[in-house]
Design a protein around this motif. Sequence first.
Motif, PDB file in Angstrom:
ATOM      1  N   PHE A 154       0.994  -1.348   0.219  1.00 27.39           N
ATOM      2  CA  PHE A 154       0.129  -0.142   0.195  1.00 27.39           C
ATOM      3  C   PHE A 154       0.996   1.537   0.487  1.00 27.39           C
ATOM      4  N   SER A 155       1.906   1.433   0.569  1.00 27.59           N
ATOM      5  CA  SER A 155       2.459   2.402   1.329  1.00 27.59           C
ATOM      6  C   SER A 155       3.827   2.977   0.527  1.00 27.59           C
ATOM      7  N   ALA A 156       4.119   1.851  -0.664  1.00 30.37           N
ATOM      8  CA  ALA A 156       5.372   1.774  -1.408  1.00 30.37           C
ATOM      9  C   ALA A 156       5.163   2.090  -2.597  1.00 30.37           C
ATOM     10  N   THR A 157       5.378   3.425  -3.333  1.00 29.31           N
ATOM     11  CA  THR A 157       5.528   4.409  -4.022  1.00 29.31           C
ATOM     12  C   THR A 157       6.823   4.195  -4.652  1.00 29.31           C
ATOM     13  N   LYS A 158       6.724   3.244  -5.876  1.00 28.86           N
ATOM     14  CA  LYS A 158       8.249   3.020  -7.299  1.00 28.86           C
ATOM     15  C   LYS A 158       8.070   3.468  -8.249  1.00 28.86           C
ATOM     16  N   THR A 159       9.293   3.422  -8.671  1.00 29.54           N
ATOM     17  CA  THR A 159       9.409   3.880  -9.997  1.00 29.54           C
ATOM     18  C   THR A 159       8.945   2.355 -10.813  1.00 29.54           C
ATOM     19  N   ALA A 160       8.435   2.346 -12.428  1.00 33.85           N
ATOM     20  CA  ALA A 160       8.584   1.078 -12.922  1.00 33.85           C
ATOM     21  C   ALA A 160       9.383  -0.240 -13.068  1.00 33.85           C
ATOM     22  N   GLN A 161      10.698   0.702 -12.697  1.00 35.11           N
ATOM     23  CA  GLN A 161      12.303   0.184 -12.405  1.00 35.11           C
ATOM     24  C   GLN A 161      12.518  -0.567 -10.818  1.00 35.11           C
ATOM     25  N   GLN A 162      11.902   0.458 -10.161  1.00 37.36           N
ATOM     26  CA  GLN A 162      12.040  -0.258  -9.148  1.00 37.36           C
ATOM     27  C   GLN A 162      11.077  -1.257  -8.615  1.00 37.36           C
ATOM     28  N   THR A 163      10.345  -1.243  -9.108  1.00 39.29           N
ATOM     29  CA  THR A 163       8.611  -2.382  -8.941  1.00 39.29           C
ATOM     30  C   THR A 163       8.845  -3.252  -9.259  1.00 39.29           C
ATOM     31  N   PHE A 164      10.046  -3.153 -10.590  1.00 37.80           N
ATOM     32  CA  PHE A 164      10.168  -4.271 -11.474  1.00 37.80           C
ATOM     33  C   PHE A 164      11.138  -5.426  -9.704  1.00 37.80           C
ATOM     34  N   ASP A 165      12.427  -3.837  -9.307  1.00 33.38           N
ATOM     35  CA  ASP A 165      13.671  -5.377  -9.451  1.00 33.38           C
ATOM     36  C   ASP A 165      12.772  -5.063  -7.249  1.00 33.38           C
ATOM     37  N   ASP A 166      12.078  -4.559  -6.304  1.00 33.07           N
ATOM     38  CA  ASP A 166      11.528  -4.835  -5.883  1.00 33.07           C
ATOM     39  C   ASP A 166      10.217  -5.838  -5.444  1.00 33.07           C
ATOM     40  N   ARG A 167      10.212  -6.512  -6.905  1.00 31.40           N
ATOM     41  CA  ARG A 167       9.072  -7.575  -7.210  1.00 31.40           C
ATOM     42  C   ARG A 167       7.143  -6.435  -6.084  1.00 31.40           C
ATOM     43  N   ASN A 168       7.677  -5.441  -5.648  1.00 31.68           N
ATOM     44  CA  ASN A 168       6.033  -5.296  -5.629  1.00 31.68           C
ATOM     45  C   ASN A 168       6.051  -3.608  -5.255  1.00 31.68           C
ATOM     46  N   GLY A 169       5.045  -2.828  -4.797  1.00 35.19           N
ATOM     47  CA  GLY A 169       4.938  -2.057  -5.347  1.00 35.19           C
ATOM     48  C   GLY A 169       3.149  -0.994  -4.987  1.00 35.19           C
ATOM     49  N   ASN A 170       3.149  -0.106  -5.251  1.00 35.38           N
ATOM     50  CA  ASN A 170       1.441   0.294  -4.941  1.00 35.38           C
ATOM     51  C   ASN A 170       0.810   0.089  -6.554  1.00 35.38           C
ATOM     52  N   CYS A 171      -0.488   0.997  -6.071  1.00 38.80           N
ATOM     53  CA  CYS A 171      -1.192   0.838  -7.220  1.00 38.80           C
ATOM     54  C   CYS A 171      -0.658   1.920  -8.809  1.00 38.80           C
ATOM     55  N   LEU A 172      -0.363   2.424  -8.197  1.00 35.13           N
ATOM     56  CA  LEU A 172       0.918   4.103  -8.829  1.00 35.13           C
ATOM     57  C   LEU A 172       2.023   3.214  -9.206  1.00 35.13           C
ATOM     58  N   SER A 173       2.649   2.244  -8.939  1.00 34.62           N
ATOM     59  CA  SER A 173       3.471   1.472  -9.112  1.00 34.62           C
ATOM     60  C   SER A 173       3.755   0.352 -10.274  1.00 34.62           C
ATOM     61  N   HIS A 174       2.844  -0.324  -9.962  1.00 33.41           N
ATOM     62  CA  HIS A 174       2.286  -0.898 -11.250  1.00 33.41           C
ATOM     63  C   HIS A 174       2.026  -0.287 -12.072  1.00 33.41           C
ATOM     64  N   ALA A 175       0.376   0.524 -12.264  1.00 35.26           N
ATOM     65  CA  ALA A 175       0.143   0.817 -13.191  1.00 35.26           C
ATOM     66  C   ALA A 175       1.924   1.449 -14.286  1.00 35.26           C
ATOM     67  N   SER A 176       2.761   2.056 -13.068  1.00 39.64           N
ATOM     68  CA  SER A 176       3.962   2.713 -14.437  1.00 39.64           C
ATOM     69  C   SER A 176       4.748   1.649 -14.537  1.00 39.64           C
ATOM     70  N   LEU A 177       5.041   1.055 -14.343  1.00 37.93           N
ATOM     71  CA  LEU A 177       5.477  -0.357 -14.615  1.00 37.93           C
ATOM     72  C   LEU A 177       4.919  -1.072 -16.305  1.00 37.93           C
ATOM     73  N   PHE A 178       3.389  -1.117 -15.662  1.00 35.75           N
ATOM     74  CA  PHE A 178       2.293  -1.924 -16.791  1.00 35.75           C
ATOM     75  C   PHE A 178       3.347  -0.652 -18.595  1.00 35.75           C
ATOM     76  N   VAL A 179       2.511   0.747 -17.659  1.00 39.76           N
ATOM     77  CA  VAL A 179       2.432   1.417 -18.692  1.00 39.76           C
ATOM     78  C   VAL A 179       3.958   1.761 -19.617  1.00 39.76           C
ATOM     79  N   ALA A 180       4.757   1.175 -19.239  1.00 40.61           N
ATOM     80  CA  ALA A 180       6.054   2.037 -19.620  1.00 40.61           C
ATOM     81  C   ALA A 180       6.375   0.513 -20.509  1.00 40.61           C
TER      82      ALA A 180
END
Length: 387
Positions: A98-124
């Motif tokens: 929930f509270s993990a706001t990350k870039t697309a790259q960080q979301t991929f590396d950490d294997r988690n993130g919030n909804c904005l993080s997921h959307a950023s990775l998917f869009v990129a």
Amino acid sequence: MHIIPHQILNWLSALASIVLLSTLIISPAIHANTLPKSVDTSTLVLPEVPEVDLLALDDKIKELLDTHIRPIERKSARVEQLHQLLFDSQYLNIGYEFSATKTAQQTFDDRNGNCLSHASLFVAAARYVGLKARFQLVEVDRQWEKEDNYYIVPGHVNAFVNLPGGATATVEFVDSYVSKELSPKTMPDELAQAEYYSNVAMEHLSSGDKLKALAYLKKAVKTYKKQHAIWSNLGVVYKFLGDYDRAEIAYMKAYKLNKRDPSLITNIYILYTQQGKTELAAKYEKRVSRYLKRNPYKLNQMASINIASNDLKTAERLYKKAIHIKPEEHSFHFDLARLYFKQKKYNLAEKYFQSANKAATERGQPSLYKKKLDHFYKSRDRYQVNL
């Protein structure tokens, strides 16, 4: 996550998450003429906020996408396979926090993130493999999360893909929203970037670092000036720092962008009331009153006030309404159980002690009410117990 087809797409898939997006923070206490003279924060030395590319991907991700996604000829299938690759439990299994706001790259590396993080990775990732993907800002039912001296009202974001032949697909990251009629709006990349800075600001505020929160919110409004929620958050942080003049300026900029948002209107009302500006506060009072009656924490607080004045029926009704709005908040169940115990309604008291314990257990606090439950069972035949 679900991919929801529009027009002619006929497939569906699933995963889940939620986001701390466009968080509007609301000071709960309202007392007239309680604020000292405004201070000037313009002389504060703020920490530097690094430039962040929300959608940047490294060669490792690109190689993975080139191997597994780009060769897929049909674009609708490409969307589906991309979702499975990133989020399915049999593949990368990128999870939700929930509270993990990350870039697309960080979301991929950490294997988690919030909804904005997921959307950023998917869009990129979608854009890299030739899909026309963009962010969507989604209106959802308001929920309240209580911090020490403010509430957080989360928002939501998902992704949208244009497909050949006029077809479209919404890529949803929260299971609970899949069956609902949502009202999404296209979200420019600049706003997504600003929301990233705003969310990071909220994380710093939650940890008590108001100067970092201020720095990130100033960066957010510089990145995108037309999002009222970010201006409102900036106003709240200025207020926490004692700069009431700048808080008012930020609130008014937010109000020009959105005159209907109840959280923003509440923030304005609280500021004017605490400054003793009664005529200005009166302009917002009725709307604030209606809004606060839908806030479960406020309802719970009002119930306590009714108990103090011995209006137990009203208190019971307010506790039940708070539980109906937010059943996962264990403290609401516990407070109602205490009310029933004091009225010697032991069966009802036991019911809500049990539901408080269940809600606490589901939120990872299984021992929170164990001693209280043991105390209840030992003491229910007595006239009073100190819980």
